[in-house]
Design a protein around this motif. Structure first.
Motif, PDB file in Angstrom:
ATOM      1  N   TYR A 214      24.921  40.892  80.045  1.00 58.78           N
ATOM      2  CA  TYR A 214      25.292  40.254  78.776  1.00 58.78           C
ATOM      3  C   TYR A 214      26.421  41.013  78.097  1.00 58.78           C
ATOM      4  CZ  TYR A 214      20.788  37.650  78.578  1.00 58.78           C
ATOM      5  OH  TYR A 214      19.711  36.826  78.820  1.00 58.78           O
ATOM      6  N   VAL A 215      27.339  40.255  77.516  1.00 59.97           N
ATOM      7  CA  VAL A 215      28.340  40.788  76.598  1.00 59.97           C
ATOM      8  C   VAL A 215      28.448  39.800  75.436  1.00 59.97           C
ATOM      9  CG1 VAL A 215      30.759  41.405  76.229  1.00 59.97           C
ATOM     10  CG2 VAL A 215      29.653  41.956  78.412  1.00 59.97           C
ATOM     11  N   GLY A 216      28.215  40.285  74.221  1.00 55.48           N
ATOM     12  CA  GLY A 216      28.337  39.429  73.046  1.00 55.48           C
ATOM     13  C   GLY A 216      27.416  38.224  73.058  1.00 55.48           C
TER      14      GLY A 216
ATOM     15  N   GLU B 104      36.151  43.802  81.002  1.00 57.22           N
ATOM     16  CA  GLU B 104      37.399  43.985  80.266  1.00 57.22           C
ATOM     17  C   GLU B 104      37.706  42.741  79.449  1.00 57.22           C
ATOM     18  OE1 GLU B 104      40.338  44.930  83.220  1.00 57.22           O
ATOM     19  OE2 GLU B 104      40.739  42.828  83.679  1.00 57.22           O
ATOM     20  N   SER B 105      38.070  42.971  78.197  1.00 56.92           N
ATOM     21  CA  SER B 105      38.291  41.873  77.270  1.00 56.92           C
ATOM     22  C   SER B 105      39.518  41.037  77.630  1.00 56.92           C
ATOM     23  CB  SER B 105      38.452  42.428  75.848  1.00 56.92           C
ATOM     24  OG  SER B 105      38.774  41.417  74.934  1.00 56.92           O
TER      25      SER B 105
ATOM     26  N   LEU C 278      34.891  48.291  71.523  1.00 60.46           N
ATOM     27  CA  LEU C 278      35.140  48.413  72.958  1.00 60.46           C
ATOM     28  C   LEU C 278      35.815  47.152  73.490  1.00 60.46           C
ATOM     29  CD1 LEU C 278      31.717  49.937  74.101  1.00 60.46           C
ATOM     30  CD2 LEU C 278      33.845  51.158  73.602  1.00 60.46           C
ATOM     31  N   LEU C 279      36.985  47.328  74.074  1.00 59.54           N
ATOM     32  CA  LEU C 279      37.677  46.237  74.758  1.00 59.54           C
ATOM     33  C   LEU C 279      37.523  46.346  76.273  1.00 59.54           C
ATOM     34  CD1 LEU C 279      40.943  46.067  72.629  1.00 59.54           C
ATOM     35  CD2 LEU C 279      38.836  44.736  72.380  1.00 59.54           C
TER      36      LEU C 279
ATOM     37  N   TYR D  44      36.900  38.977  73.690  1.00 59.92           N
ATOM     38  CA  TYR D  44      35.854  39.493  72.805  1.00 59.92           C
ATOM     39  C   TYR D  44      36.057  40.989  72.572  1.00 59.92           C
ATOM     40  CZ  TYR D  44      31.097  40.014  70.927  1.00 59.92           C
ATOM     41  OH  TYR D  44      30.016  40.261  70.126  1.00 59.92           O
ATOM     42  N   ALA D  45      35.513  41.506  71.468  1.00 65.89           N
ATOM     43  CA  ALA D  45      35.500  42.944  71.178  1.00 65.89           C
ATOM     44  C   ALA D  45      34.062  43.361  70.886  1.00 65.89           C
ATOM     45  CB  ALA D  45      36.400  43.282  70.000  1.00 65.89           C
ATOM     46  N   VAL D  46      33.580  44.363  71.581  1.00 64.13           N
ATOM     47  CA  VAL D  46      32.220  44.880  71.394  1.00 64.13           C
ATOM     48  C   VAL D  46      32.214  45.835  70.205  1.00 64.13           C
ATOM     49  CG1 VAL D  46      30.409  46.315  72.411  1.00 64.13           C
ATOM     50  CG2 VAL D  46      31.578  44.596  73.808  1.00 64.13           C
TER      51      VAL D  46
END
Length: 227
Positions: A93-95, A118-119, A49-50, A142-144
């Motif tokens: 939180y993301v990453g 959005e990345s 996910l970006l 980042y990429a999820v």
């Protein structure tokens, strides 16, 4: 025969309930505090996910920290996490990194939240009850990961486990969605109002899930704001 049926019912209760259904006007009720209960959500993005948006509605009188939505991978337990450490604060939180959004203390009613990321820009959005908060920066580039365990009601400190019951959720959850895109302001407001929404990776009207522990599906007792 009656004893056999009773034993099978007990086994079913211990192993959880798996379903895919339209949960319109229904809620997950997490009945105990603290709780070891959770709901596993079945969704598998086709690629990392970006961009994404997660929305849900919660109803609780908890004042202690609690997890609402946990998306963990083998490499990162807080790949996506919506967490409420106290009544006046949400963490997104993301990453494994997070931003904080301070909010007014609730008035004992439903709260609808959407968090979007959005990345390309690292912009994180947070919406509470149909209104946007100031945007913040988080994990640009980042990429999820797509390989994940998705839970409601517990924070994963390991892939699919590692729970701390004092970060568990007690109360009612509803209207859970996850999109592999950022939503426009109009769609964010539509999510709050439970209006027509675009197709989603996780959709409340066609949710594939498994309950674990003391959590049940019940009809909603009252209408929520925005409906």
């Amino acid at each position: 025969m009656g004893s056999l049926r009773l034993w099978l019912a007990v086994l079913a209760g211990l192993s959880g309930v798996t379903a895919q259904e339209d949960l319109y006007r229904k809620v997950f009720v997490f009945r105990t505090d603290p709780s070891n209960a959770y709901v596993v959500l079945r969704a598998k993005p086709e690629q990392p996910l970006l961009n994404f948006t997660v929305c849900l509605r919660s109803y609780t009188d908890l004042t202690r920290p609690h997890s609402l939505f946990s998306y963990a991978t083998k490499a990162q337990d807080n790949e996506i996490l919506l967490f409420k450490p106290k009544p006046t604060e949400y963490r997104f939180y993301v990453g494994g990194k997070f931003v904080t959004f301070r909010v007014p203390e609730g008035r004992g009613d439903w709260e609808h939240v959407c968090a979007s990321w959005e990345s390309a820009t690292g912009v994180a959005e947070f919406w509470l009850n149909g209104k946007p908060w100031p945007r913040k920066g988080l994990q640009r580039g980042y990429a999820v990961s797509a390989e994940a365990v998705i839970l409601l009601g517990q924070e994963q400190d390991a892939f699919g486990g590692g729970f701390d019951v004092y970060n568990s959720f007690t109360g009612e959850l509803a209207d859970v969605h996850l999109w592999d895109a950022g939503l426009s302001p109009d769609k964010m407001r539509a999510a709050y109002q439970s209006l027509r929404l675009p197709p989603a990776l996780l959709a409340w009207r066609s949710l594939s899930y498994e309950t674990k522990g003391d959590v049940v599906v019940k009809p909603r007792l009252r209408e929520v704001l925005g409906r």
